[in-house]
Design an enzyme around this catalytic site. Structure first.
Site, short mmCIF file in Angstrom:
data_model
loop_
_atom_site.label_atom_id
_atom_site.label_comp_id
_atom_site.label_asym_id
_atom_site.label_seq_id
_atom_site.Cartn_x
_atom_site.Cartn_y
_atom_site.Cartn_z
N CYS A 1 8.92 5.79 6.44
CA CYS A 1 10.04 6.12 7.41
C CYS A 1 10.13 5.26 8.55
O CYS A 1 9.02 4.58 8.97
CB CYS A 1 9.85 7.65 8.06
SG CYS A 1 9.66 8.91 6.96
N ARG B 1 12.31 0.80 5.68
CA ARG B 1 11.12 1.93 5.68
C ARG B 1 11.38 2.87 4.91
O ARG B 1 10.55 3.74 4.66
CB ARG B 1 10.73 2.09 6.87
CG ARG B 1 10.41 0.94 7.74
CD ARG B 1 10.01 1.25 9.20
NE ARG B 1 8.75 1.92 9.15
CZ ARG B 1 7.73 1.26 9.62
NH1 ARG B 1 7.88 -0.36 9.82
NH2 ARG B 1 6.65 1.63 9.78
N TRP C 1 11.68 8.47 4.37
CA TRP C 1 11.21 7.92 2.92
C TRP C 1 10.45 9.45 2.58
O TRP C 1 9.46 9.72 3.23
CB TRP C 1 10.09 6.98 2.78
CG TRP C 1 9.84 6.67 1.16
CD1 TRP C 1 10.63 6.14 0.36
CD2 TRP C 1 8.65 7.08 0.71
NE1 TRP C 1 9.92 6.07 -0.70
CE2 TRP C 1 8.58 6.61 -0.68
CE3 TRP C 1 7.43 7.71 1.27
CZ2 TRP C 1 7.54 6.77 -1.51
CZ3 TRP C 1 6.44 7.81 0.38
CH2 TRP C 1 6.50 7.24 -1.05
N ASN D 1 6.99 9.53 11.97
CA ASN D 1 6.72 8.65 10.82
C ASN D 1 5.17 8.80 10.38
O ASN D 1 4.31 8.78 11.39
CB ASN D 1 7.03 7.16 11.17
CG ASN D 1 6.36 6.25 10.10
OD1 ASN D 1 6.31 6.41 9.01
ND2 ASN D 1 5.86 5.16 10.49
N LYS E 1 8.04 -6.55 -11.00
CA LYS E 1 9.48 -6.83 -10.63
C LYS E 1 10.51 -6.25 -11.53
O LYS E 1 11.62 -5.74 -11.13
CB LYS E 1 9.49 -8.55 -10.63
CG LYS E 1 10.38 -8.95 -9.58
CD LYS E 1 9.60 -9.23 -8.43
CE LYS E 1 9.02 -8.23 -7.82
NZ LYS E 1 7.99 -8.52 -6.59
N HIS F 1 -5.87 -4.33 -28.82
CA HIS F 1 -6.99 -3.64 -28.74
C HIS F 1 -6.27 -1.92 -28.37
O HIS F 1 -6.92 -1.10 -27.94
CB HIS F 1 -7.74 -3.61 -27.78
CG HIS F 1 -8.77 -4.78 -28.07
ND1 HIS F 1 -9.85 -4.82 -28.94
CD2 HIS F 1 -8.74 -6.19 -27.37
CE1 HIS F 1 -10.28 -5.98 -29.18
NE2 HIS F 1 -9.89 -6.81 -27.98
O1 M6R Z 1 3.67 -5.11 2.54
P1 M6R Z 1 2.95 -5.42 1.70
O2 M6R Z 1 2.81 -6.80 1.07
O3 M6R Z 1 1.55 -4.89 2.11
O4 M6R Z 1 3.38 -4.30 0.30
C1 M6R Z 1 2.57 -4.32 -0.81
C2 M6R Z 1 3.44 -3.84 -2.02
O5 M6R Z 1 3.93 -2.43 -1.56
C3 M6R Z 1 4.65 -4.39 -2.23
O6 M6R Z 1 4.10 -5.87 -2.58
C4 M6R Z 1 5.24 -3.85 -3.32
O7 M6R Z 1 4.51 -3.84 -4.32
C5 M6R Z 1 6.68 -4.81 -3.65
N1 M6R Z 1 7.82 -4.01 -3.56
C6 M6R Z 1 6.89 -5.45 -5.12
O8 M6R Z 1 7.78 -6.14 -5.34
#
Ligand code: M6R
Length: 621
Positions: free
Chosen positions: A2, A27, A76, A102, A500, A519
């Site tokens: 949030c 956020r 969120w 938040n 992704k 496996h």
């Molecule tokens: O802000 P951060 O790099 O700590 O965020 C970590 C993950 O939440 C972030 O990399 C997430 O996996 C991405 N949305 C992937 O594209």
């Protein structure tokens, strides 16, 4: 998660709060709401489920709200469905007190039971409502005290009862023109606005303040802030006045535009060359004809590097994938034992041995799991390096050393340019560690650094060739599952590719070290199942061919993303990567996989910048 924002000043609060929320929407975007206080103190609350645009429509971008003081929230969902009832602000009866929050209040069930036993009626399923009803009770008990002292004391009493993490902004109906705030764990920054907006603004991050305030004060844990049109007052956790100098903030932060691209994700993919160049440039110097790396500005001088006996890389999601690739780069080049672990798993591991350098990787610098790992490692006496993209973030402020990636603000939830910058920075760290440990023959440091500096141009060429991935994205659009495979450092690249694709297209995707297929996972391969194989290391090419053959003979449709010299005798479709130092090639391999995810997401009509159920900055554990 949030985003929260508050304003007290000369201007109408509504439009400023809406603008602040728009900049914080990354956020969370399950619901949004604002509370605006009129001159007589009355608090009007408007909340809407769904994207901020719903709230903007309802309030005519905030213009329908009357008052120069207010708080706002973009949600969120953690507790309760993402509907209007659970949207913030939450208030006590008669809107006597309204708050936005938040974080997560861990003991909200116990508080709710206690408050219900005292006759309170809850209208939502949120943890936040327990906090506002508790605050209302504390405030009522302190009647008779001077207004500010009363509210500060009530916030202290409420904070003493809350467990978990929170950043809270509050309005009191009998104190017109004042926004109160308190935080523990979740960030808050406050700044003085000038001109027509004269007053003070507070928010979950500086992006909401940029352009209004030139500098921001970052509230410490437990601190309470009181903002009025004329002043920002801070109190420590014991209620004593506190002071902290404001830090300058970038006026353009938070003002990102799509710049002619259809989506931020596409724009940010195309910003990868610049992100990599800007990240590397401050640390690569010319010494006569040779390049050499110097990380002293990040606190890693020769002595600091020589004392590193072991490296731990941690982070979440893509940052963790960068860490896995960093492990391979550091082990191969510097010969130092290296471990990569998910930040969320770190609390269940033994403390690392002496001589460990812990690298916490994060774009936002606010991810709760990564921040918790950083704090735990520091408490265990481990040296920490924050590899972060946000200079004002909690991780940047709390780590012993900071290595900034300079990708610029990333808006799309799916990371692209920040991941590329992390990969480049980890390559640089690996080279520098290897040089300090005397592991590089004459000229090798130069050659590796040259290869890093050439990456931006190579990325540019690669980004111009998205057509095959666009076609493949269309072709795999109906797949039930897509598998990504790779070996060694390419297994890390495969994991990033799979993340992704699922994040943006909602197609189920899973990554495996290629040797693991046989496996168990082979049982999932059917006629036409797409298998994306990543191979950038020549020494793995033959074994990768074997893994692809195993999948193809069960009907898989194999697509190979191949580094230089890795596609000889390959059957099926091949996406060829330009030549580079093999250890850095996984950074290039990310590009076609980003294109695949982007075009698959677009083809399915998804909101690729804001995929369902996700948020950019995950500030809850
Ligand atoms: O802000 P951060 O790099 O700590 O965020 C970590 C993950 O939440 C972030 O990399 C997430 O996996 C991405 N949305 C992937 O594209």
């Amino acid at each position: 998660m949030c985003g929260i924002v508050g304003y007290a000043g000369a201007a109408q609060a509504g439009p400023l709060l809406l603008e602040g929320l728009a900049r914080l929407e990354y956020r969370g975007y399950d619901a949004a709401g604002v509370a605006v206080q009129g001159d007589a103190g009355q608090i009007a609350i408007v909340r809407e489920a769904g994207r901020l645009e719903n709230l903007a429509k309802k309030t005519d971008c905030g213009l329908l709200l009357d008052g120069c003081c207010g708080i706002g929230h973009t949600r969120w969902a953690t507790h309760g469905a993402p509907d209007k009832r659970n949207a913030h602000p939450h208030a006590s009866p008669g809107n006597r007190v309204a708050i936005v929050h938040n974080g997560i209040i861990a003991n909200h069930r116990a508080l709710r039971a206690e408050l219900e036993a005292e006759g309170c009626v809850f209208l939502s399923e949120t943890d936040t409502e327990a906090a506002v009803l508790l605050l209302d009770r504390c405030y009522a008990r302190l009647a008779g005290k001077p207004p500010r002292a009363r509210a500060v004391q009530a916030l202290m009493e409420m904070a003493a009862r809350l467990e978990g993490s929170y950043a809270i902004c509050a309005l009191f109906a009998d104190q017109p023109g004042a926004v109160y705030a308190v935080r523990r764990g979740s960030p808050l920054a406050a700044g003085r606005c000038s001109g027509a907006q004269a007053g003070y603004m507070i928010a979950s991050d500086v992006h909401a303040l940029a352009g209004y305030a030139e500098a921001a004060v970052f509230l410490a844990d437990g601190e309470i802030a009181v903002m009025t049109r004329d002043a920002l007052r801070l109190y420590d956790a014991a209620g004593k006045p506190a002071a902290r100098p404001p830090e300058p903030i970038d006026a353009d932060a938070g003002c990102a535009k799509k710049g002619g691209y259809a989506h931020f994700m596409l724009k940010e993919m195309h910003e990868q060359p610049r992100a990599v160049r800007d990240t590397l440039a401050p640390f690569i110097l010319r010494d006569g004809d040779l390049l050499h790396a110097d990380l002293s500005a990040a606190g890693l001088d020769e002595a600091a590097l020589l004392s590193v006996c072991r490296v731990l890389l941690t982070g979440c999601g893509s940052a963790f994938h960068a860490g896995l690739a960093g492990r391979a780069m550091i082990e191969r080049l510097a010969g130092i034992p290296c471990e990569a672990e998910l930040a969320s798993e770190w609390p269940s591991r033994l403390p690392p041995p002496e001589g460990t350098l812990a690298v916490v990787i994060s774009q936002s610098g606010e991810t709760a799991d990564s921040l918790a790992a950083l704090r735990l490692l520091r408490a265990q006496g481990v040296r920490t390096l924050a590899l972060v993209n946000a200079p004002h973030s909690a991780m940047a402020r709390e780590a012993d050393r900071v290595l900034l990636t300079r990708a610029g603000q990333e808006i799309a939830v799916a990371t692209t340019k920040a991941y590329a910058a992390q990969m480049a920075a980890l390559g640089l760290l690996a080279v520098r560690l290897a040089a300090a440990k005397g592991r590089l023959a004459h000229g090798r440091e130069h050659a590796l650094l040259r290869a890093l500096l050439d990456l931006p141009e190579t990325l540019k060429c690669l980004l111009g060739e998205g057509e095959s991935m666009k076609r493949i994205a269309r072709e795999i659009g109906d797949a039930q599952s897509v598998f990504f495979i790779g070996r060694g450092i390419d297994a890390a690249a495969a994991m990033e590719g799979a993340l992704k694709l699922k994040e943006v297209s909602y197609i189920h995707a899973q990554a495996y070290p290629a040797g693991e297929l046989k496996h168990g996972t082979l049982s999932l391969i059917e006629r036409g199942t797409p298998v994306i194989a990543v191979c950038t290391q020549r020494e793995q090419a033959e074994r990768m061919r074997a893994s692809m053959a195993e999948a193809a003979s069960r009907g898989a449709r194999c697509i190979l993303i191949a580094g230089e010299g890795c596609a000889e005798e390959a059957e099926g479709e091949v996406i060829r990567l330009p030549g580079t130092e093999p250890l850095f090639a996984p950074l290039l391999a990310a590009v076609p996989m980003q294109q695949l995810a982007y075009y698959a997401g677009c083809a399915r009509g998804n909101d690729v910048d804001r995929p369902r159920n996700l948020a950019k900055s995950v500030t809850v554990e």
